[in-house]
Design an enzyme around this catalytic site. Structure first.
Site, mmCIF file in Angstrom:
data_model
loop_
_atom_site.group_PDB
_atom_site.id
_atom_site.type_symbol
_atom_site.label_atom_id
_atom_site.label_comp_id
_atom_site.label_asym_id
_atom_site.label_seq_id
_atom_site.Cartn_x
_atom_site.Cartn_y
_atom_site.Cartn_z
ATOM 1 N N ARG A 182 14.840 -1.009 0.219
ATOM 2 C CA ARG A 182 14.814 0.203 -0.611
ATOM 3 C C ARG A 182 15.994 1.146 -0.330
ATOM 4 O O ARG A 182 16.727 1.472 -1.241
ATOM 5 C CB ARG A 182 13.480 0.940 -0.466
ATOM 6 C CG ARG A 182 12.294 0.131 -0.984
ATOM 7 C CD ARG A 182 10.993 0.916 -0.865
ATOM 8 N NE ARG A 182 9.873 0.176 -1.433
ATOM 9 C CZ ARG A 182 9.116 -0.683 -0.745
ATOM 10 N NH1 ARG A 182 9.379 -0.908 0.547
ATOM 11 N NH2 ARG A 182 8.125 -1.323 -1.329
ATOM 12 N N LYS A 236 -1.029 -14.652 4.318
ATOM 13 C CA LYS A 236 -1.236 -13.235 4.584
ATOM 14 C C LYS A 236 -1.242 -12.478 3.268
ATOM 15 O O LYS A 236 -0.422 -12.745 2.381
ATOM 16 C CB LYS A 236 -0.145 -12.674 5.498
ATOM 17 C CG LYS A 236 -0.455 -11.249 5.981
ATOM 18 C CD LYS A 236 0.558 -10.773 7.005
ATOM 19 C CE LYS A 236 1.826 -10.283 6.355
ATOM 20 N NZ LYS A 236 2.810 -9.792 7.349
ATOM 21 N N GLU A 266 -2.848 -6.452 10.443
ATOM 22 C CA GLU A 266 -1.493 -5.987 10.745
ATOM 23 C C GLU A 266 -1.282 -4.542 10.304
ATOM 24 O O GLU A 266 -1.693 -4.157 9.205
ATOM 25 C CB GLU A 266 -0.498 -6.898 10.030
ATOM 26 C CG GLU A 266 0.957 -6.598 10.301
ATOM 27 C CD GLU A 266 1.870 -7.658 9.716
ATOM 28 O OE1 GLU A 266 3.045 -7.332 9.447
ATOM 29 O OE2 GLU A 266 1.424 -8.798 9.528
ATOM 30 N N ALA A 311 0.811 -1.212 0.000
ATOM 31 C CA ALA A 311 0.000 0.000 0.000
ATOM 32 C C ALA A 311 0.843 1.260 0.000
ATOM 33 O O ALA A 311 0.408 2.313 -0.488
ATOM 34 C CB ALA A 311 -0.946 -0.008 1.203
ATOM 35 N N HIS A 339 8.455 -10.204 12.299
ATOM 36 C CA HIS A 339 8.405 -9.811 10.891
ATOM 37 C C HIS A 339 9.599 -10.340 10.106
ATOM 38 O O HIS A 339 10.754 -10.189 10.511
ATOM 39 C CB HIS A 339 8.387 -8.279 10.820
ATOM 40 C CG HIS A 339 8.636 -7.725 9.455
ATOM 41 N ND1 HIS A 339 9.830 -7.127 9.079
ATOM 42 C CD2 HIS A 339 7.840 -7.684 8.363
ATOM 43 C CE1 HIS A 339 9.755 -6.723 7.827
ATOM 44 N NE2 HIS A 339 8.561 -7.051 7.360
ATOM 45 N N LYS A 376 -1.769 -8.480 1.331
ATOM 46 C CA LYS A 376 -1.699 -7.039 1.508
ATOM 47 C C LYS A 376 -3.047 -6.394 1.185
ATOM 48 O O LYS A 376 -3.742 -6.809 0.252
ATOM 49 C CB LYS A 376 -0.621 -6.444 0.605
ATOM 50 C CG LYS A 376 0.779 -7.002 0.850
ATOM 51 C CD LYS A 376 1.348 -6.542 2.176
ATOM 52 C CE LYS A 376 2.787 -7.005 2.355
ATOM 53 N NZ LYS A 376 3.407 -6.463 3.568
#
Length: 381
Positions: free
Chosen positions: A69, A181, A238, A33, A314, A183
């Site tokens: 990134r 899971k 989450e 997102a 995570h 997104k």
């Protein structure tokens, strides 16, 4: 009767440290997102910082940290500055050495890039200690179990069509992974709901399903979407809000049926502990490399354990599998295949669980193919 002489500890010292900066490419670039809202670009590689520590007695340990990134160059630069401070030190003094490195960089902060770089050294020292003992890291820590429930995330990113996402989910389940899971966080909330509903229909009610918002909802949207998602029997929602909105997460956790989780974007033990102390989430998702390594991770986990929280660290299953196996209450590990090319070994997955390897330490060795992705390589002695 002859008595066995008491064991005498022979002090050891760190003699060599090798640091490598790796740009590990992904097979396919992915978007969450944060990309759709224009805050970030699609993710195409993982920046790894690998630390290998050797002692005068010939024992070695390997640890790593990462970033996505940006920031890999900064992590490596800081690691090069502080690595010489470990030479000659006793590798068993892990907590003291963590503090030594943290205070060495205190002028630029004891969180974020500095502690993320320290995580590579800290993990290598824990790996070394477990290898010296001839134990998997989980056993050294005091394992509660030899396998941990696992779920896949890499197949559920937003750039994938519904069909692609459902196909990847079925592939994950066929591999033995226990949960899925996906997104969410589209600007069109109805699109989010339709994708989640499609996944629930495909999986049925028995397969654990989670959603990850990546911090892209405000409090009103999160409450409305959470109420709509309550009907789908999700394992958790989450990061519905900004990672630093402790009060907002607490309000959602209190109001919704679906458990709320967060923690992956926090970059110090102190930041994570704010959630633990406030009991603001149901599922704690802190990340060992991001908060400084195994040493601070365990301190937070102890506090969460005392409150009966679910643990679902995570990413980096290669490290978190051991830590989740040593956690008293319900725990999950997140399956990503992204780092598999970096190591010679593969983790065993079957019947919804990831099994802790029997090999000493983390049970990992760097793969020779890392040479082709190496950005920098330096040794201290």
């Amino acid at each position: 009767m002859q008595c066995t002489p008491p064991f005498q500890y022979e002090p050891d010292s760190i003699s060599h440290i090798r640091l490598r900066s790796i740009a590990l490419p992904l097979t396919t670039a992915v978007s969450d997102a944060k990309v759709l809202t224009g805050r970030q670009k699609p993710l195409s590689e993982v920046a790894l910082l690998i630390a290998e520590i050797q002692t005068a007695q010939g024992v070695t340990g390997m640890g790593f940290t990462y970033t996505l990134r940006t920031g890999g160059t900064a992590q490596f630069a800081f690691a090069q500055e502080v690595a010489p401070l470990l030479l000659g030190e006793d590798p068993n003094d892990i907590s003291r050495l963590w503090s030594k490195l943290a205070w060495a960089g205190a002028s630029v902060g004891r969180s974020g890039v500095t502690t993320q770089a320290i995580a590579a050294f800290d993990t290598a020292l824990w790996d070394l200690k477990a290898r010296r003992a001839g134990l998997p890291l989980s056993k050294l820590l005091g394992a509660q179990r030899d396998k941990v429930r696992c779920y896949n995330t890499s197949g559920g990113y937003l750039q994938a069509s519904v069909g692609e996402m459902l196909e990847r989910a079925e592939q994950s389940l066929a591999r033995g992974i226990g949960g899925i899971k996906m997104k969410v966080g589209h600007p069109d909330r109805k699109l989010d709901l339709s994708r989640v509903e499609a996944m629930r229909r495909q999986l049925g009610d028995a397969v654990p399903l989670m959603v990850d918002v990546n911090q892209q909802w405000d409090r009103t949207t999160a409450m409305r979407m959470g109420q709509a998602l309550d009907a789908l029997g999700l394992e958790w929602i989450e990061e519905p809000l900004d990672a630093y909105d402790v009060k907002g997460h607490a309000q959602l956790a209190e109001a919704l049926i679906t458990p709320i989780g967060t923690g992956e974007m926090l970059v110090s033990a102190a930041e994570v502990n704010r959630y633990v102390e406030a009991e603001a989430v149901d599922v704690l998702m802190h990340d060992a490399p991001r908060i400084g390594g195994i040493t601070p991770f365990l301190k937070v986990a102890t506090q969460a354990e005392n409150r009966g929280m679910i643990l679902a660290p995570h990413f980096v299953m290669e490290i978190h599998l051991h830590l989740a196996a040593a956690y008293e209450h319900q725990a999950w590990v997140e399956h990503f295949e992204w780092l598999e090319p970096a190591f010679n070994e593969r983790l065993e997955i079957a019947d919804g669980y990831m099994r802790v390897p029997n090999r000493p330490g983390l049970g990992l060795t760097p793969h020779d193919q890392l040479k082709q992705w190496t950005v920098a390589d330096v040794t201290f002695r």
